[in-house]
Scaffold this motif. Structure first.
Motif, PDB file in Angstrom:
ATOM      1  N   UNK B  91     -20.321  -4.909  -1.085  1.00 58.56           N
ATOM      2  CA  UNK B  91     -21.356  -5.342  -2.101  1.00 58.56           C
ATOM      3  C   UNK B  91     -21.420  -4.636  -3.192  1.00 58.56           C
ATOM      4  N   UNK B  92     -21.568  -5.443  -4.534  1.00 54.43           N
ATOM      5  CA  UNK B  92     -21.651  -4.775  -5.762  1.00 54.43           C
ATOM      6  C   UNK B  92     -23.382  -5.054  -6.009  1.00 54.43           C
ATOM      7  N   UNK B  93     -23.733  -4.118  -6.731  1.00 54.00           N
ATOM      8  CA  UNK B  93     -25.266  -4.226  -7.282  1.00 54.00           C
ATOM      9  C   UNK B  93     -25.375  -3.401  -8.443  1.00 54.00           C
ATOM     10  N   UNK B  94     -26.644  -3.691  -9.203  1.00 51.34           N
ATOM     11  CA  UNK B  94     -26.831  -3.368 -10.579  1.00 51.34           C
ATOM     12  C   UNK B  94     -28.496  -2.886 -10.546  1.00 51.34           C
ATOM     13  N   UNK B  95     -28.668  -2.124 -11.374  1.00 51.72           N
ATOM     14  CA  UNK B  95     -30.119  -1.981 -11.692  1.00 51.72           C
ATOM     15  C   UNK B  95     -30.383  -1.481 -13.045  1.00 51.72           C
ATOM     16  N   UNK B  96     -31.587  -1.848 -13.697  1.00 48.01           N
ATOM     17  CA  UNK B  96     -31.883  -1.732 -15.299  1.00 48.01           C
ATOM     18  C   UNK B  96     -31.879   0.019 -15.426  1.00 48.01           C
ATOM     19  N   UNK B  97     -32.655   0.600 -14.612  1.00 47.42           N
ATOM     20  CA  UNK B  97     -32.626   1.993 -14.763  1.00 47.42           C
ATOM     21  C   UNK B  97     -32.357   2.561 -13.175  1.00 47.42           C
ATOM     22  N   UNK B  98     -32.381   4.110 -13.379  1.00 50.55           N
ATOM     23  CA  UNK B  98     -31.929   4.732 -11.995  1.00 50.55           C
ATOM     24  C   UNK B  98     -33.315   5.304 -11.106  1.00 50.55           C
ATOM     25  N   UNK B  99     -34.628   4.912 -11.425  1.00 51.74           N
ATOM     26  CA  UNK B  99     -35.596   5.377 -10.925  1.00 51.74           C
ATOM     27  C   UNK B  99     -35.540   5.228  -9.312  1.00 51.74           C
ATOM     28  N   UNK B 100     -36.276   6.116  -8.653  1.00 55.76           N
ATOM     29  CA  UNK B 100     -36.352   6.047  -7.166  1.00 55.76           C
ATOM     30  C   UNK B 100     -36.895   4.667  -6.788  1.00 55.76           C
ATOM     31  N   UNK B 101     -37.740   3.997  -7.413  1.00 55.84           N
ATOM     32  CA  UNK B 101     -38.398   2.736  -6.594  1.00 55.84           C
ATOM     33  C   UNK B 101     -37.453   1.542  -7.331  1.00 55.84           C
TER      34      UNK B 101
END
Lengths: 114, 115
Positions: B91-101
Motif C-alpha cells: 500500500x502506498x499512502x500520502x499526507x499533506x504534513x507529517x504531524x502525529x494526528x
C-alpha cells in the motif's frame, strides 16, 4: 514496540442491530493517536475516525469512538448497522515519533445481513 | 475525497527479477509512505519519504528495496532482486504534513506475487 489488538476477526450482524468493534493498544508513548480505517471491497482503506483527547468522543458517519487511556482502548461503535457498513475495519495507532508510522491491527471484517 | 492511485493492481513475477510498484499520491501532499501486508496479517510500515529523501525505514525495508519520486512523478517502490517472501500487498499512502494526528490517504494496493 507498539501493538494494536482487534479481538474479532469477523463480526456478523443483522441490519439494525448495534455495532461494537474492539480495539486495544500498547505503547510507551504518552500521547498516542488512534485511528479507525474502513476498507470496502476493492477499495482503498480510508479514514473513518481519529481520536482527540483522552475521554473525548469522536463521531463520523454514524460511527463513534472514545479514546480511553486508562484502559488503552478505542472501540468503534454504531447504534444501528446498515448493509453498507459491511467492510473491513482497521484500528491503527500512532505511537512513535516516526512520521507516518501507524501500527495496525489485523482488522475486523463486519458483515451485515438483511 | 483525495485519492491515491496505485499501478498495477496485481503483478506476478519470477523470483530474482526486479519489480517497480508505482504510486500517484494526492497532488499537493508532501509526505509519502509504503506499507506491506502479508496475507492474513496486519499492514506494516516500510518507509517514509519527504523532500526527495527517505527519512525513516523499518526493519522490513530490506537492502533490496528502494524508493524514489523523480521530479514529482510517480512515487515508486523498487525491489531488486525479489524473493518469495516479498509476496504481499503493498500500500502506498500520502499526507499533506507529517504531524502525529495527520491523516494518511491510502491507495488500494498492489498485490505482488513472487513465484
Amino acid at each position: 514496540g507498539d501493538s494494536v489488538t482487534q479481538t474479532e476477526g469477523l463480526v456478523t450482524l443483522t441490519e439494525g442491530l448495534p455495532v461494537m468493534l474492539n480495539c486495544t493498544y500498547q505503547t510507551i508513548y504518552s500521547n498516542p493517536f488512534l485511528f479507525w480505517y474502513v476498507q470496502h471491497l476493492n477499495e482503498s482503506p480510508r479514514l473513518l475516525l481519529k481520536s482527540f483527547t483522552d475521554n473525548k468522543r469522536t463521531e463520523h458517519q454514524g460511527f463513534h469512538a472514545t479514546l480511553h487511556k486508562s484502559s488503552s482502548s478505542f472501540h468503534l461503535q454504531k447504534s444501528s448497522a446498515q448493509l453498507s457498513d459491511s467492510a473491513l475495519y482497521y484500528c491503527a495507532l500512532r505511537g512513535t515519533q516516526v512520521v507516518g508510522q501507524l501500527t495496525f491491527g489485523r482488522g475486523t471484517r463486519l458483515q451485515v445481513y438483511a | 475525497g483525495p485519492k491515491v492511485l496505485q499501478i498495477p493492481s496485481h503483478q506476478i513475477i519470477d523470483m530474482g527479477q526486479m519489480v517497480t510498484l508505482n504510486c500517484d499520491p494526492v497532488s499537493n501532499h508532501l509526505y509519502f509512505y509504503w506499507y506491506k501486508q502479508i496475507l492474513g496479517q496486519q499492514m506494516e510500515f516500510l518507509v517514509n519519504f519527504y523532500n526527495g529523501k527517505v527519512m525513516e525505514k523499518s526493519k522490513l525495508f530490506k537492502d533490496q528495496f528502494s524508493v524514489e519520486r523523480p521530479d514529482g512523478s510517480y512515487f515508486t517502490l523498487k525491489i531488486q532482486p525479489t524473493a518469495l517472501e516479498d509476496s504481499a500487498v503493498y500500500f502506498c499512502a500520502s499526507s499533506l504534513v507529517g504531524g502525529a494526528s495527520e491523516t494518511l490517504y491510502f491507495g488500494s494496493g498492489t498485490r505482488l506475487t513472487v513465484l
